[in-house]
Design a protein around this motif. Structure first.
Motif, PDB file in Angstrom:
ATOM      1  N   UNK A  28       0.830  -1.197   0.000  1.00 13.86           N
ATOM      2  CA  UNK A  28       0.000   0.000   0.000  1.00 13.86           C
ATOM      3  C   UNK A  28       0.870   1.254   0.000  1.00 13.86           C
ATOM      4  N   UNK A  29       1.963   1.239   0.774  1.00 10.15           N
ATOM      5  CA  UNK A  29       2.853   2.402   0.834  1.00 10.15           C
ATOM      6  C   UNK A  29       3.602   2.598  -0.489  1.00 10.15           C
ATOM      7  N   UNK A  30       3.961   1.492  -1.150  1.00  4.98           N
ATOM      8  CA  UNK A  30       4.598   1.599  -2.468  1.00  4.98           C
ATOM      9  C   UNK A  30       3.629   2.219  -3.456  1.00  4.98           C
ATOM     10  N   UNK A  31       2.389   1.715  -3.461  1.00  5.58           N
ATOM     11  CA  UNK A  31       1.382   2.251  -4.381  1.00  5.58           C
ATOM     12  C   UNK A  31       1.158   3.736  -4.145  1.00  5.58           C
ATOM     13  N   UNK A  32       1.054   4.128  -2.865  1.00 10.74           N
ATOM     14  CA  UNK A  32       0.833   5.531  -2.535  1.00 10.74           C
ATOM     15  C   UNK A  32       2.038   6.384  -2.927  1.00 10.74           C
ATOM     16  N   UNK A  33       3.240   5.891  -2.627  1.00 10.45           N
ATOM     17  CA  UNK A  33       4.452   6.653  -2.912  1.00 10.45           C
ATOM     18  C   UNK A  33       4.709   6.865  -4.387  1.00 10.45           C
ATOM     19  N   UNK A  34       4.249   5.930  -5.224  1.00 12.60           N
ATOM     20  CA  UNK A  34       4.488   6.017  -6.667  1.00 12.60           C
ATOM     21  C   UNK A  34       3.251   6.440  -7.441  1.00 12.60           C
ATOM     22  N   UNK A  35       2.160   6.721  -6.720  1.00 12.20           N
ATOM     23  CA  UNK A  35       0.952   7.160  -7.392  1.00 12.20           C
ATOM     24  C   UNK A  35       0.258   6.063  -8.178  1.00 12.20           C
ATOM     25  N   UNK A  36       0.393   4.818  -7.716  1.00  7.05           N
ATOM     26  CA  UNK A  36      -0.259   3.690  -8.380  1.00  7.05           C
ATOM     27  C   UNK A  36      -1.589   3.409  -7.701  1.00  7.05           C
ATOM     28  N   UNK A  37      -2.620   3.162  -8.493  1.00  6.32           N
ATOM     29  CA  UNK A  37      -3.953   2.970  -7.923  1.00  6.32           C
ATOM     30  C   UNK A  37      -4.281   1.509  -7.667  1.00  6.32           C
ATOM     31  N   UNK A  38      -3.465   0.585  -8.191  1.00  4.64           N
ATOM     32  CA  UNK A  38      -3.783  -0.837  -8.079  1.00  4.64           C
ATOM     33  C   UNK A  38      -2.656  -1.584  -7.379  1.00  4.64           C
ATOM     34  N   UNK A  39      -3.016  -2.362  -6.342  1.00  5.07           N
ATOM     35  CA  UNK A  39      -2.017  -3.199  -5.672  1.00  5.07           C
ATOM     36  C   UNK A  39      -1.529  -4.296  -6.593  1.00  5.07           C
ATOM     37  N   UNK A  40      -2.376  -4.725  -7.535  1.00  6.89           N
ATOM     38  CA  UNK A  40      -1.953  -5.753  -8.482  1.00  6.89           C
ATOM     39  C   UNK A  40      -0.788  -5.253  -9.332  1.00  6.89           C
ATOM     40  N   UNK A  41      -0.786  -3.955  -9.665  1.00  2.62           N
ATOM     41  CA  UNK A  41       0.321  -3.376 -10.429  1.00  2.62           C
ATOM     42  C   UNK A  41       1.602  -3.396  -9.605  1.00  2.62           C
ATOM     43  N   UNK A  42       1.487  -3.085  -8.315  1.00  3.92           N
ATOM     44  CA  UNK A  42       2.657  -3.144  -7.431  1.00  3.92           C
ATOM     45  C   UNK A  42       3.208  -4.562  -7.384  1.00  3.92           C
ATOM     46  N   UNK A  43       2.319  -5.547  -7.207  1.00  3.26           N
ATOM     47  CA  UNK A  43       2.741  -6.950  -7.170  1.00  3.26           C
ATOM     48  C   UNK A  43       3.476  -7.325  -8.461  1.00  3.26           C
ATOM     49  N   UNK A  44       2.966  -6.849  -9.590  1.00  6.18           N
ATOM     50  CA  UNK A  44       3.575  -7.184 -10.880  1.00  6.18           C
ATOM     51  C   UNK A  44       5.002  -6.654 -10.950  1.00  6.18           C
ATOM     52  N   UNK A  45       5.204  -5.381 -10.566  1.00  2.37           N
ATOM     53  CA  UNK A  45       6.548  -4.804 -10.623  1.00  2.37           C
ATOM     54  C   UNK A  45       7.499  -5.518  -9.655  1.00  2.37           C
ATOM     55  N   UNK A  46       7.024  -5.796  -8.442  1.00  2.29           N
ATOM     56  CA  UNK A  46       7.864  -6.460  -7.448  1.00  2.29           C
ATOM     57  C   UNK A  46       8.259  -7.851  -7.930  1.00  2.29           C
ATOM     58  N   UNK A  47       7.288  -8.584  -8.491  1.00  3.07           N
ATOM     59  CA  UNK A  47       7.568  -9.932  -8.987  1.00  3.07           C
ATOM     60  C   UNK A  47       8.586  -9.907 -10.118  1.00  3.07           C
ATOM     61  N   UNK A  48       8.421  -8.988 -11.073  1.00  3.45           N
ATOM     62  CA  UNK A  48       9.363  -8.899 -12.189  1.00  3.45           C
ATOM     63  C   UNK A  48      10.763  -8.567 -11.707  1.00  3.45           C
ATOM     64  N   UNK A  49      10.873  -7.673 -10.727  1.00  7.99           N
ATOM     65  CA  UNK A  49      12.187  -7.303 -10.187  1.00  7.99           C
ATOM     66  C   UNK A  49      12.800  -8.457  -9.402  1.00  7.99           C
ATOM     67  N   UNK A  50      11.957  -9.219  -8.716  1.00  8.82           N
ATOM     68  CA  UNK A  50      12.457 -10.392  -8.006  1.00  8.82           C
ATOM     69  C   UNK A  50      12.976 -11.431  -8.997  1.00  8.82           C
ATOM     70  N   UNK A  51      12.221 -11.629 -10.095  1.00  7.14           N
ATOM     71  CA  UNK A  51      12.647 -12.599 -11.109  1.00  7.14           C
ATOM     72  C   UNK A  51      13.963 -12.194 -11.763  1.00  7.14           C
ATOM     73  N   UNK A  52      14.241 -10.886 -11.773  1.00  8.72           N
ATOM     74  CA  UNK A  52      15.500 -10.395 -12.344  1.00  8.72           C
ATOM     75  C   UNK A  52      16.638 -10.395 -11.316  1.00  8.72           C
TER      76      UNK A  52
END
Length: 200
Positions: A28-52
């Motif tokens: 929630x804090x990541x979404x708020x800090x980056x102006x993202x409205x969807x937690x699913x979008x946060x999960x997607x970015x975190x997962x992609x960065x973890x995979x990398x």
């Protein structure tokens, strides 16, 4: 290793937040800090960065996202635009990413899916016909989106706030008023982890 501009912003935010507070931010804090409205979008970015190999986290503890140091002998990640060839790659790996995302959201938690009816959460981009993934729990933190039963029968999807002996269930729709109920009359069924949308 190439990363998108948004992924670079996620890494920078994680590093800055952790350095300032001594712990990693919630989704929630990541979404708020980056102006993202969807937690699913946060999960997607975190997962992609973890995979990398740029992030690591543990499913069995909260605030568990850690930025990994650059590995010796490897170049720092670079930001690259998502050109046509990258869009083709994304389409080819779409299914794999969805499977990773779903697995990451659920982890070892007890989760159920609930179809959304109505537009009370439309400002969170949760609309009628969407499915929310809900972690089964009886407690929630201030501001979390929850599924609650009022008087044991009326189920509702709202943000959760305590106000003295009352509970405020706040819609994310400026045209709707909050629901107030005595704490004893509100039973939390779970908190929302993500949103799934089916496109016909």
């Amino acid at each position: 290793m190439a990363i998108t501009r948004r992924q670079k912003e996620v890494i920078d935010f994680l590093s800055s937040f952790t350095q300032k507070n001594g712990y990693s931010p919630s989704y929630e804090e990541i979404a708020s800090g980056l102006g993202l409205s969807s937690l699913a979008t946060v999960h997607k970015h975190i997962t992609n960065l973890q995979n990398k190999g740029l992030l690591q986290r543990a499913h069995n503890r909260s605030r568990s996202i850690d930025v990994l140091p650059a590995r010796s002998g490897k170049k720092a990640p670079t930001v690259s635009p998502a050109g046509p060839h990258r869009r083709r790659q994304a389409r080819r790996s779409n299914r794999k990413r969805r499977e990773h995302l779903l697995s990451d959201i659920i982890g070892n938690r007890e989760v159920f899916a609930l179809e959304v009816r109505g537009d009370s959460m439309r400002d969170e981009h949760i609309v009628s016909g969407d499915y929310v993934l809900v972690e089964r729990t009886r407690t929630a933190r201030e501001g979390e989106i929850i599924v609650a039963l009022i008087d044991g029968s009326d189920a509702t999807l709202k943000r959760f706030y305590r106000e003295g002996s009352m509970i405020r269930l706040q819609p994310s729709n400026t045209e709707m008023s909050p629901i107030y109920a005595p704490a004893a009359n509100v039973s939390i069924q779970g908190k929302v982890l993500g949103v799934l949308r089916k496109y016909a």
